[in-house]
Scaffold this active site. Sequence first.
Site, PDB file in Angstrom:
ATOM      1  CE1 TYR A   5      -4.113  -1.308  -0.429  1.00 37.88           C
ATOM      2  CE2 TYR A   5      -3.636  -2.665   1.507  1.00 37.88           C
ATOM      3  CZ  TYR A   5      -4.436  -2.371   0.412  1.00 37.88           C
ATOM      4  OH  TYR A   5      -5.534  -3.109   0.141  1.00 37.88           O
ATOM      5  CG  ASP A  61      -3.298 -34.549   5.769  1.00 42.18           C
ATOM      6  OD1 ASP A  61      -3.476 -34.865   6.963  1.00 42.18           O
ATOM      7  OD2 ASP A  61      -3.918 -33.624   5.189  1.00 42.18           O
TER       8      ASP A  61
END
Lengths: 527, 390
Positions: free
Chosen positions: B109, B262
């Site tokens: 920004y 996982d």
Amino acid sequence: MAVVERFKSISPAEFFYRNKEIAGFSNPVRALYQSVRELVENALDATDAHGILPDIVVTIERDAQKPYVYRITVKDNGIGIPENYIPDAFGRVLFSSKYVLRQTRGLFGLGAKMVILYGQMTVGEPAEITSATINSSKVYMYRLMIDIKENKPLILEKASWPNKTGWHGTIVKVAIEGDWGRAKQKILEYFKKTAIVTPYANIVLKTPDNEIIVYRRVTEKMPPPPKETHPHPHGVDLEMLKSMISETKAQTLLEFLEEEFQGIGRVIAERFLQTYGFDPNVNPKSLGKEDLEKLVKALREYNEFRRPRADHLSPIGAELIKIGLEAILKPEFVDAITRKPVVYEGHAIIVEVGIAYGGAIQPQEEIMLLRFANKIPLLYDEKSDVAWKVVAENIDWKYYGIEFPAPLAVLVHVCGTKIPYKGLGKESIADVPIIEHEIEEGVRAVARSLKLYLMRKQREEEAIRKAITIIKYIPEVARALATFAKSNPVNVDRETLEKKLFELVKMKYGDAIKNISSPWDIVMHTE
Amino acid sequence: MSVESKKFMSSVDVKARKLAAEKLAKAFEKVVEAILNGEEPKLVIPKRTLSNTIYDKERGLLLLGSATFERSFLDVREARKFMQTALMAKIIYEALINNEYPTIRDLYYRGKHSIRYRDHKGRTEEENTWDEQKESDAVLRDIEVYTGLLREEMLILSKEKGKVVGDMRIRSGDDVIDLSKMGHGAYAIEPTPDLIEFIDVNAEFVLVVEKDAVFQQLHRAGFWRKYKAILVTSAGQPDRATRRFVRRLNEELNLPVYILTDADPYGWYIYSVFRIGSITLSYESERLATPKAKFLGVSMTDIFGDKGKKPYLTEEERKNFIIKAKKADIKRAQELLNYEWFKTEKWQKEINIFLQKQSKLEIEALTGKGLYFLMDTYLPTKIQTQDFIE
């Protein structure tokens, strides 16, 4: 071109009726347009053909009472007409005797007389002719009509006064039936196109709407005046041969050939007559119909004559075409070429082509084609003209870097003592192979030059585009890097870095950005 | 203002700031000097591409190669990037000397504004210094490799994602924090883990769990207390701070690191990022990677068994918990097969079982079987029998 022939048994009125359409007086719209151009072309012929820079003022007035009645006044600063010739020049149809060829504007050799005749038939006012020749001590004025039955001028009033200002030229004023509302577009177009090929003329037009349109002289250069020339034997026909014989002072056929034709010297004449078995010593006036027909055929087919000369032709010249296109169309690029003379049916023809691109020319789906024949703009029947065939069908403009819609104008000028018009209106040129070829070669030459220009321009634009890609970031980069500049030994501020960075870009792109003097020419301050 | 604010700032920060500001300024002073000398302003930046990513087998790290490229301001293709790099450097520098802690979003920004200019056809155009954060992030990475300063060193913060609990005390800023007294919560690993000081630790290993939910279950069940562990979660793809923190635990405290993900190509890749680094951030591997980290599971042999190894799941459970691999999973697995650092016997076997069975499994399947099965059976057994992949 004006090949004037004798029409002994036909009255001018009859002639006019028969030829009203051909001559372009078929309705009030065409008639007004045709009248204006006949008079303007006479005015131009009276000036530039004699080395005088034309000053021409045309006034078209609407009659206050009678609808569809207009008074046309055309004033020129030409050579003027000798006082005693004025009545015949304007009041006798087919007044001319000398048998010579000359490249002039007048399409029919009738010019002003047709206008006067038409005005007489539709409105009935006498025409007013005022004229003074060069160095004439007096100015002469005639008000006249044409005696249709007798084919002679009917002088209603004659006056003269001292020429105090030393003026020379002619003023013709005629009242005719016309339709300005519907002819306006064509007449304005006519003036604009005429101005393109006569950039050395001052032309002023005052319209019935009280507009004043001025085409100012932009150069003092003029094409050399056309010269008179004898006919070339390949271009004669029976009627022409008869008139030539009736007018010649030659006593023998040999002399006749030698004196009245171009391209025939004594040796060639002797060889020709021997080849076809004519008696060189016979008086040409004594030749019978059969002999004449045989002679015409022989003249047209004999191959040993010298080629028709072109030095009597008066092309506009590439220089003037460029000046004219530039002045009127205000393009960014212009070029023109005058081709070498070629021969068409015994007559020399010169084709000239000009091209104008960009600038004030608006992009259009179709090419803007400006056609001229002997310096006269051709405004009708564009699509059937050989020049249209060349620019719209023969040439693939993509090859020259042009994608339509494009701001492209092409000018084609064909000049010669005989031009193969198509149809009766003489508004378009037929597709004769030699002329088509000349036009195509001309268009290709100027299109090549346009292509080179566009390529160069694209390269330059590309360089500027690249430079700007960098320059636009300079203020940002300078501001950022100024943060890191050491304050020792000297304080380096943003402006210094901007200047230095800009110098570096300038070193790389040089000439391409010569018009940019600072990054702030490119970057806009944002608050 | 900055002097005033300094009073409330930790002394570690102040020192880090000064160092970074000096290094940054030096790197860009060179460019200013070149400009003043009329030389082409350019930045020589190491390339951040796969072709310039080297796998250092010996050290087990993904490293940035030696290839560089030149970013010259006078090069039409690089001018915009050059402007962005200078702009980013200026913003970071100003944040450093103003005692600020910008995030990468802040940097985006701060630098974003439009440049209005006339183009070569005279038309007014508007262009943003950068449009998306992707662009400002990219030049930030360029500045990191160009200056050799990591964003953490420049006090640029990113979102905190990683969490840690365990029996240890650290100093963060000027405070001492006891990681065993976080209640049901956990300590969020700060974006500048190098400014953390380890005070004392009472643990035998580190367990990193990919899934935040599993981390919470293990934390509340008292896993770390019972097994003397430091429990960490990356909550998905690990951020830089978590990786650096784990690395420091391993390197400075000599704690073995086990990673639990996982059983699918994404889990494997998370492990490999912890262990050897990522391709896009290979320039930081040297500081972020933990080459000795071990892949504890869940592995394919845990599910399907192996020669002499009984699977942890029964036939019935397998049927219920296994998920069919998607096309994208298969494709990703095939890619992994070709990465240099997956070309070990154990990994090739693991991936090939996956490709053959076309099945994957989430850690949650094990807690589904029972939280205490995971905590008291699966994990201790795996560690004790050294049933992991390195």
